[in-house]
Design an enzyme around this catalytic site. Structure first.
Site, PDB file in Angstrom:
ATOM      1  CG  ASP A  13      -1.815  -1.257   1.396  1.00  0.00           C
ATOM      2  OD1 ASP A  13      -2.217  -1.747   0.176  1.00  0.00           O
ATOM      3  OD2 ASP A  13      -2.067  -2.002   2.505  1.00  0.00           O
ATOM      4  CE  LYS A  16       2.980  -2.290  -4.332  1.00  0.00           C
ATOM      5  NZ  LYS A  16       2.451  -2.007  -3.243  1.00  0.00           N
ATOM      6  N   GLY A  40      -4.531  -4.161  -4.643  1.00  0.00           N
ATOM      7  CA  GLY A  40      -5.013  -3.311  -4.958  1.00  0.00           C
ATOM      8  C   GLY A  40      -4.643  -1.726  -5.271  1.00  0.00           C
ATOM      9  CG  HIS A  41      -1.463  -1.891  -7.755  1.00  0.00           C
ATOM     10  ND1 HIS A  41      -0.446  -2.576  -8.402  1.00  0.00           N
ATOM     11  CD2 HIS A  41      -1.165  -2.058  -6.405  1.00  0.00           C
ATOM     12  CE1 HIS A  41       0.256  -3.399  -7.551  1.00  0.00           C
ATOM     13  NE2 HIS A  41      -0.007  -3.216  -6.271  1.00  0.00           N
ATOM     14  CD  GLN A 223       0.938  -8.682  -2.808  1.00  0.00           C
ATOM     15  OE1 GLN A 223       1.622  -9.405  -3.331  1.00  0.00           O
ATOM     16  NE2 GLN A 223      -0.394  -8.535  -3.153  1.00  0.00           N
ATOM     17  NE  ARG A 302      -7.825  -6.870   5.628  1.00  0.00           N
ATOM     18  CZ  ARG A 302      -6.921  -7.901   5.514  1.00  0.00           C
ATOM     19  NH1 ARG A 302      -6.724  -8.460   6.903  1.00  0.00           N
ATOM     20  NH2 ARG A 302      -6.020  -7.745   4.848  1.00  0.00           N
TER      21      ARG A 302
HETATM   22  P1  IMP Z   1      -2.549 -12.683   1.383  1.00  0.00           P
HETATM   23  O1  IMP Z   1      -1.647 -12.225   0.395  1.00  0.00           O
HETATM   24  O2  IMP Z   1      -4.028 -12.421   0.941  1.00  0.00           O
HETATM   25  O3  IMP Z   1      -2.387 -14.089   1.494  1.00  0.00           O
HETATM   26  O4  IMP Z   1      -2.250 -12.030   2.623  1.00  0.00           O
HETATM   27  C1  IMP Z   1      -0.917 -12.389   3.491  1.00  0.00           C
HETATM   28  C2  IMP Z   1      -0.800 -10.959   4.049  1.00  0.00           C
HETATM   29  O5  IMP Z   1      -0.442  -9.913   3.220  1.00  0.00           O
HETATM   30  C3  IMP Z   1      -1.843 -10.351   4.833  1.00  0.00           C
HETATM   31  O6  IMP Z   1      -1.497  -9.623   6.091  1.00  0.00           O
HETATM   32  C4  IMP Z   1      -2.446  -9.257   3.903  1.00  0.00           C
HETATM   33  O7  IMP Z   1      -3.282  -8.073   4.604  1.00  0.00           O
HETATM   34  C5  IMP Z   1      -1.226  -9.009   3.267  1.00  0.00           C
HETATM   35  N1  IMP Z   1      -1.516  -8.436   1.966  1.00  0.00           N
HETATM   36  C6  IMP Z   1      -1.736  -8.941   0.725  1.00  0.00           C
HETATM   37  N2  IMP Z   1      -1.814  -8.167  -0.246  1.00  0.00           N
HETATM   38  C7  IMP Z   1      -1.785  -6.873   0.414  1.00  0.00           C
HETATM   39  C8  IMP Z   1      -1.524  -5.698  -0.446  1.00  0.00           C
HETATM   40  O8  IMP Z   1      -1.715  -5.543  -1.785  1.00  0.00           O
HETATM   41  N3  IMP Z   1      -1.548  -4.590   0.373  1.00  0.00           N
HETATM   42  C9  IMP Z   1      -1.370  -4.631   1.664  1.00  0.00           C
HETATM   43  N4  IMP Z   1      -0.980  -5.771   2.269  1.00  0.00           N
HETATM   44  C10 IMP Z   1      -1.373  -6.954   1.625  1.00  0.00           C
END
Ligand code: IMP
Length: 423
Positions: A13, A16, A40-41, A223, A302
């Site tokens: 977040d 990017k 989510g870009h 991420q 969230r």
């Molecule tokens: P997952 O990628 O859905 O398995 O989530 C694993 C961890 O990465 C969790 O803490 C999510 O909140 C975090 N996460 C996954 N994608 C994003 C993103 O695009 N931005 C911020 N946190 C992310």
């Protein structure tokens, strides 16, 4: 020719999407190299706001080739929806391609993610986005995954799909996971597969041709550093390599072709989901950053946890990613504060360190050591050059760059495309 990698160097977040959008002005091709629709870009162009989950942000520039690389895990239904939404808004998708080597997120992956997060031991909760990302990468590593190339042969895809679905029902339903109806699940998924099928290509070939032709290529990470499966705050991480090193296996481009690395960093820090966060502000200061920065997940909505800039973490990140240039985002969120703080060291069990510890448990015991700098009252959001920034904002950025031992290349002072300038 240039092959640039762009990665987030915090917990995701960082903004990017916006920086990729700005850099795409000069790019011929943008390739996503890992993650899935957990990302989510966000890109704002005039009155329009786009949130891209799987499709590279470069799609908003007509004529740019956009590739969903082999390192990405793709939910065909989510991709179909994202493509439909963009089409309705007049975005041209003719330059989009999906790597035939990418792995697919299947219905059982999503159910397993939900099952593990909600039904299993609550102390083991990661706070995932529930998009099936971890289970899909698990199947890939277990060598039972289904790849996009299989969509090209319906009978073969269906056989593999039914085998894996049966395996899920046999293994996890007795433990309490939701049962899948094979006919219904296949019919639903196939609709998505048929929609995306015309876009499936051997992206390794197209990408290599682009490199050979001397095109300008951007490799888009999702991420951030501390969500990396190897370098993040394990196990509170995502299931892919979010660091610059992940860009090569995730696209098929040789490390020797890479020319530079951009690290995107927010002017403060945020994290969404569980896991340690040394500079988190669980007080009114944190609430203020959340409200002012609109810090709510672009994918899940969230609330994000907020805190001060963490140099110990970000310096580690610059080292692992080999950052050449920093793109600093959301500087405007710090406008109006009397004091801004930078964490320059950690005290853990009474011992001072400037190194980011490998032990996630130790990270929970960090007492951050802060350097305080005077804030600035003038808004930065109207600035369009370095010279137009308030003196104290410049001092803050210069001090951060000095501590990070990195160069600032871009500064962003708001969500709009034009609220961006070079250092
Ligand atoms: P997952 O990628 O859905 O398995 O989530 C694993 C961890 O990465 C969790 O803490 C999510 O909140 C975090 N996460 C996954 N994608 C994003 C993103 O695009 N931005 C911020 N946190 C992310």
């Amino acid at each position: 020719m240039s092959v640039s990698i762009l990665v987030g160097i915090q917990w995701g977040d960082e903004g990017k999407g916006k920086i990729i959008d700005v850099l795409t002005r000069d790019a011929d091709m943008v390739i996503r190299f890992q993650g899935g629709n957990n990302a989510g870009h966000t890109v704002e162009i005039g009155p329009e706001k786009f949130i891209l989950h799987l499709i590279p942000s470069g799609i908003l520039h007509k004529g740019t080739d956009c590739v969903i690389g082999n390192g990405v895990v793709v939910d065909p239904l989510a991709l179909k929806k994202e493509m439909e939404d963009l089409r309705v808004r007049g975005i041209d998708l003719s330059k989009l391609q999906l790597s035939s080597r990418s792995h697919l997120i299947m219905p059982w992956h999503k159910l397993l993610d939900k099952f593990k997060e909600t039904k299993a031991d609550p102390s083991k909760k990661i706070g995932t986005t529930m998009r099936g990302i971890g289970p899909a990468y698990t199947s890939k590593m277990a060598r039972t995954g289904i790849r996009a190339v299989e969509i090209l042969d319906k009978a073969r895809f269906e056989t593999h799909f039914r085998e894996e679905l049966a395996d899920y029902n046999t293994t996890y339903v007795p433990l309490g996971a939701e049962k899948l109806d094979a006919d219904k699940a296949f019919a639903e998924v196939w609709e998505g597969c048929e929609y995306v099928r015309p876009y499936i290509q051997d992206s390794v070939v197209t990408v290599h041709n682009a490199v050979r032709e001397g095109k300008k290529i951007l490799l888009e990470g999702a991420q951030g550093m501390f969500l990396d499966i190897d370098h993040g705050t394990y196990p509170y991480v995502t299931s892919s390599n979010t660091t610059s090193g992940g860009a090569c296996p995730g696209t098929g481009i040789s490390p020797r072709a890479v020319t530079d690395v951009w690290g995107v960093i927010k002017a403060y820090t945020t994290r969404v989901g569980e896991g340690p966060f040394p500079t988190e502000l669980k007080n009114a200061e944190g609430d203020n950053l959340r409200t002012k920065g609109g810090e709510f997940g672009a994918t899940t909505g969230r609330p994000r946890r907020c805190g001060w800039l963490d140099i110990v973490a970000s310096r580690h990140s610059c080292m692992v990613n080999g950052v050449d240039y920093l793109a600093v985002t959301k500087l405007d969120v710090l406008d109006g504060l009397d004091t801004v703080k930078i964490c320059t060291a950690y005290r853990i069990d009474g011992v001072l360190t400037e190194n980011f510890p490998a032990d996630t448990e130790a990270l929970n015991r960090v007492e951050p050591v802060y350097e305080s700098l005077p804030g600035w009252k003038q808004p930065t959001s109207a600035a369009r050059s370095w010279d137009e920034l308030p003196e104290n904002a410049k001092k803050y950025l210069n001090r951060a760059a000095e501590l990070l031992q990195a160069k600032i290349g871009i500064i962003s002072v708001g969500p709009k495309r034009d609220q961006t300038f070079n250092r």
